[in-house]
Design an enzyme around this catalytic site. Structure first.
Site, mmCIF file in Angstrom:
data_model
loop_
_atom_site.group_PDB
_atom_site.id
_atom_site.type_symbol
_atom_site.label_atom_id
_atom_site.label_comp_id
_atom_site.label_asym_id
_atom_site.label_seq_id
_atom_site.Cartn_x
_atom_site.Cartn_y
_atom_site.Cartn_z
ATOM 1 N N LYS A 184 -9.645 -91.666 80.058
ATOM 2 C CA LYS A 184 -9.896 -90.155 79.737
ATOM 3 C C LYS A 184 -10.989 -89.643 80.013
ATOM 4 C CE LYS A 184 -8.439 -87.625 76.673
ATOM 5 N NZ LYS A 184 -9.522 -86.915 76.105
ATOM 6 N N ASN A 185 -11.508 -90.911 78.753
ATOM 7 C CA ASN A 185 -13.186 -90.064 77.788
ATOM 8 C C ASN A 185 -13.816 -90.957 78.848
ATOM 9 O OD1 ASN A 185 -11.619 -88.795 76.612
ATOM 10 N ND2 ASN A 185 -11.703 -89.944 74.725
ATOM 11 N N CYS A 195 -11.579 -76.233 66.873
ATOM 12 C CA CYS A 195 -10.122 -77.051 67.357
ATOM 13 C C CYS A 195 -9.294 -77.429 67.063
ATOM 14 C CB CYS A 195 -10.835 -77.987 68.559
ATOM 15 S SG CYS A 195 -10.696 -79.562 68.032
ATOM 16 N N ARG A 208 -16.291 -79.491 64.915
ATOM 17 C CA ARG A 208 -16.645 -80.684 66.652
ATOM 18 C C ARG A 208 -17.582 -78.969 66.809
ATOM 19 N NH1 ARG A 208 -11.967 -82.484 70.307
ATOM 20 N NH2 ARG A 208 -13.943 -83.689 70.338
ATOM 21 N N VAL A 237 -21.516 -77.611 68.719
ATOM 22 C CA VAL A 237 -22.067 -79.400 69.965
ATOM 23 C C VAL A 237 -23.932 -78.676 69.178
ATOM 24 C CG1 VAL A 237 -20.836 -79.326 71.291
ATOM 25 C CG2 VAL A 237 -22.303 -77.275 71.333
ATOM 26 N N GLN A 240 -25.653 -80.547 67.821
ATOM 27 C CA GLN A 240 -26.860 -81.718 68.228
ATOM 28 C C GLN A 240 -27.192 -82.008 69.982
ATOM 29 O OE1 GLN A 240 -27.910 -84.374 65.724
ATOM 30 N NE2 GLN A 240 -27.189 -82.099 64.507
ATOM 31 N N ASP A 262 -8.743 -91.779 67.382
ATOM 32 C CA ASP A 262 -7.792 -92.126 68.172
ATOM 33 C C ASP A 262 -6.919 -92.800 68.359
ATOM 34 O OD1 ASP A 262 -10.191 -90.071 69.251
ATOM 35 O OD2 ASP A 262 -10.461 -90.664 71.486
ATOM 36 N N ARG A 318 -2.232 -83.325 78.657
ATOM 37 C CA ARG A 318 -4.374 -84.097 78.881
ATOM 38 C C ARG A 318 -4.008 -85.091 78.937
ATOM 39 N NH1 ARG A 318 -7.188 -80.747 74.902
ATOM 40 N NH2 ARG A 318 -8.400 -81.549 76.464
HETATM 41 N N1 EPU Z 1 -20.401 -83.251 65.665
HETATM 42 C C1 EPU Z 1 -21.320 -82.512 65.516
HETATM 43 N N2 EPU Z 1 -22.111 -82.078 65.804
HETATM 44 C C2 EPU Z 1 -22.129 -82.599 67.430
HETATM 45 C C3 EPU Z 1 -21.399 -83.657 68.078
HETATM 46 C C4 EPU Z 1 -20.716 -83.812 67.553
HETATM 47 O O1 EPU Z 1 -21.231 -82.198 64.182
HETATM 48 O O2 EPU Z 1 -23.928 -81.802 68.376
HETATM 49 C C5 EPU Z 1 -19.630 -84.597 64.774
HETATM 50 C C6 EPU Z 1 -18.641 -83.759 65.866
HETATM 51 O O3 EPU Z 1 -17.661 -82.713 64.645
HETATM 52 C C7 EPU Z 1 -16.930 -84.957 64.875
HETATM 53 C C8 EPU Z 1 -17.886 -86.258 64.860
HETATM 54 O O4 EPU Z 1 -19.027 -85.295 65.074
HETATM 55 O O5 EPU Z 1 -17.012 -84.788 63.055
HETATM 56 C C9 EPU Z 1 -17.794 -87.005 66.122
HETATM 57 O O6 EPU Z 1 -17.282 -85.983 67.405
HETATM 58 P P1 EPU Z 1 -18.122 -86.854 68.156
HETATM 59 O O7 EPU Z 1 -19.313 -86.130 69.045
HETATM 60 O O8 EPU Z 1 -18.727 -88.214 68.983
HETATM 61 O O9 EPU Z 1 -17.184 -86.633 69.581
HETATM 62 P P2 EPU Z 1 -16.558 -86.046 70.735
HETATM 63 O O10 EPU Z 1 -17.334 -86.124 71.650
HETATM 64 O O11 EPU Z 1 -16.485 -84.340 70.637
HETATM 65 C C10 EPU Z 1 -15.098 -87.452 71.967
HETATM 66 C C11 EPU Z 1 -13.372 -87.884 72.496
HETATM 67 C C12 EPU Z 1 -12.763 -87.783 71.546
HETATM 68 C C13 EPU Z 1 -12.669 -88.372 70.083
HETATM 69 C C14 EPU Z 1 -14.153 -88.621 69.561
HETATM 70 C C15 EPU Z 1 -14.272 -89.954 68.427
HETATM 71 C C16 EPU Z 1 -14.166 -87.188 75.117
HETATM 72 C C17 EPU Z 1 -13.960 -86.436 76.207
HETATM 73 N N3 EPU Z 1 -13.871 -87.008 73.308
HETATM 74 O O12 EPU Z 1 -15.430 -86.299 71.311
HETATM 75 O O13 EPU Z 1 -11.002 -87.996 71.837
HETATM 76 O O14 EPU Z 1 -11.825 -89.076 69.490
HETATM 77 O O15 EPU Z 1 -15.334 -88.664 70.613
HETATM 78 O O16 EPU Z 1 -14.588 -90.904 69.072
HETATM 79 O O17 EPU Z 1 -14.911 -88.760 75.211
HETATM 80 C C18 EPU Z 1 -8.933 -87.998 72.560
HETATM 81 O O18 EPU Z 1 -9.309 -88.542 72.783
HETATM 82 O O19 EPU Z 1 -7.886 -87.495 71.780
HETATM 83 C C19 EPU Z 1 -11.080 -86.958 71.474
HETATM 84 C C20 EPU Z 1 -10.154 -86.333 70.799
#
Ligand code: EPU
Length: 421
Positions: free
Chosen positions: A22-23, A117, A122, A124, A126, A305, A397
């Site tokens: 999925k990811n 969520c 979470r 964005v 960055q 995950d 999902r």
């Molecule tokens: N974070 C920030 N600012 C940002 C981006 C991230 O503070 O701009 C923080 C987040 O809040 C979190 C940490 O950095 O505490 C890591 O978050 P990351 O951005 O890596 O997570 P994501 O990209 O939103 C993806 C997967 C998630 C998985 C995480 C960690 C996808 C679509 N989603 O999320 O998958 O848990 O990486 O590996 O790729 C799942 O599949 O169940 C799932 C939640």
């Protein structure tokens, strides 16, 4: 809302075909926005998050068509809208992945801010920081990220933390930017490597993917490509936790064991005997699991995950496991549901202490997020009596036909369809 009814106690035997990740599929679908040519994808899982992404892309004008099972073609020659509306973004945070590609190819994007969520805030920030460094003008207005740039310019970007979708968004933006972009502190997840490999097939110039320093030399345009999505390491790990908890002997086909080192190590520590070939994994369990502590970190460490699923196995293990969740601040929502099945778990901040008990007892529980749902399924398979899991739309999902795959290996699991009305 559908629910699952599981009668626990059956050992699991047989073969499971693992789906595409999925990811990996979600960013790859969004990468279709980077070219006017067609992408031919295979091993695309049939999931709710995939259909939501296709809906999002369709309302932008991207045409998609399913072919043979798991084959999908996408064409973004006629993009008519550069907006990701709140209605779709709120159901799937990964919608933010259209921001980089839209900005890179069309110089403009309007993407609803995802909001908090179930597993954490979470933000964005960055993604925004990186695109701003590449010359985009970005403002937040009426709940939308509104971004503009004539042509993005290469930059050196060091994100404050390792972010998976952040790295993916910046990578997709950089491939069409002018000059060289260096992503430092980049995520190394196999799904990022898969996206980079697709982009390279489309004509992108990328080096260092799979490391924490990715170098991208922007090109004027990208073309169509054919790509097979990498196997879902989280789905594979979930089935192995299921056999660890319920006992039995299963073989996973079309898996990618080379992406699962930390998870396979922990399962072996728990007593599951593991054998691997290039694209298969056999998991065999004939004893009560041993407790295994672990800490979640970015790849290649143990993935967040898989935290809930390995916790479910620990609830019935011999001994006490200390589990630290270091990625998300609120990813223990499954604990209160596991407790309803008799689990002995204490939480202190981001640490859970799980004292194994000989057996869980079936109960009615509620799924709160995708991986929490999977942990409840594992608990239900190992528990005595009947477990009813409500709100399994979370499971749909991210797991393709999970109950069908489990039934094929001997689980007693039924989906009860319920009309939303
Ligand atoms: N974070 C920030 N600012 C940002 C981006 C991230 O503070 O701009 C923080 C987040 O809040 C979190 C940490 O950095 O505490 C890591 O978050 P990351 O951005 O890596 O997570 P994501 O990209 O939103 C993806 C997967 C998630 C998985 C995480 C960690 C996808 C679509 N989603 O999320 O998958 O848990 O990486 O590996 O790729 C799942 O599949 O169940 C799932 C939640």
């Amino acid at each position: 809302m559908d629910k699952l009814i599981i009668t626990g106690g059956n050992r699991l035997h047989g073969e499971v075909v693992i789906s595409g990740a999925k990811n990996a599929a979600l960013p790859i679908l969004c990468a279709s926005l980077l070219t006017a040519d067609t992408l031919h994808l295979s091993n695309v899982p049939s999931l709710k998050d995939i259909s939501t992404t296709l809906k999002l892309l369709a309302q932008m004008g991207v045409q998609s068509q399913w072919g043979n099972p798991a084959e999908l073609t996408l064409n973004a020659a006629n993009v008519t809208s550069l907006e990701a509306p709140y209605e779709l973004v709120k159901t799937m945070r990964a919608s933010i992945l259209v921001l980089g590609p839209l900005l890179a190819r069309f110089g403009e994007a309007r993407v609803s801010l995802p909001g908090g969520c179930a597993i954490g805030q979470r933000p964005v920030d960055q993604h925004i920081k990186g695109l701003t460094a590449m010359g985009a003008e970005i403002r937040i207005e009426h709940g939308f990220v509104i971004a503009r740039a004539k042509r993005l310019k290469g930059a050196t970007i060091r994100t404050d933390m390792v972010t998976v979708t952040g790295t993916e968004n910046l990578l997709m933006a950089a491939v069409l930017a002018e000059g060289r972009t260096i992503l430092e502190n980049a995520a190394r997840e196999p799904e990022i490597t898969d996206l980079a490999e697709l982009l390279i097939k489309m004509g992108a110039r990328i080096q260092g993917h799979g490391t924490d320093r990715i170098i991208i030399d922007g090109v004027e345009r990208l073309h169509g490509a054919k790509h097979r999505i990498v196997a879902d390491r989280i789905e594979a790990g979930t089935f192995l936790c299921a056999v660890g908890a319920a006992g039995g002997d299963i073989t996973l086909r079309h898996a990618a064991p080379d992406t699962m080192g930390a998870v396979l190590d922990k399962l072996q520590e728990a007593g599951v005997s593991i054998e691997c070939g290039p694209d298969w994994i056999r998991g065999h369990m004939n004893q009560r699991p041993k407790a295994v502590g672990f800490r979640t970190y970015e790849y290649p460490a143990f993935p967040t995950d898989m935290q809930a699923q390995l916790m479910a196995l620990n609830t019935i293990a011999d001994g006490t496991a200390v589990i630290a969740e270091n990625i998300f601040e609120n990813r223990f929502m499954h604990v209160q549901e596991l407790r309803r099945m008799g689990a002995n778990i204490d939480i202190d901040g981001h640490t859970a202490v799980v004292k194994g008990i000989p057996e869980l007892s079936g109960a009615t529980v509620m799924a709160t997020d995708l991986r929490a749902s999977a942990s409840l399924v594992i608990a239900g398979l190992a528990a005595s009596g009947q477990t009813t899991i409500e709100r399994i739309y979370h499971l749909d999902r991210g797991y393709e036909h999970m109950e069908v795959k489990l039934r094929q290996i001997g689980a007693d699991i039924q989906r009860i369809k319920q009309d939303p009305a």
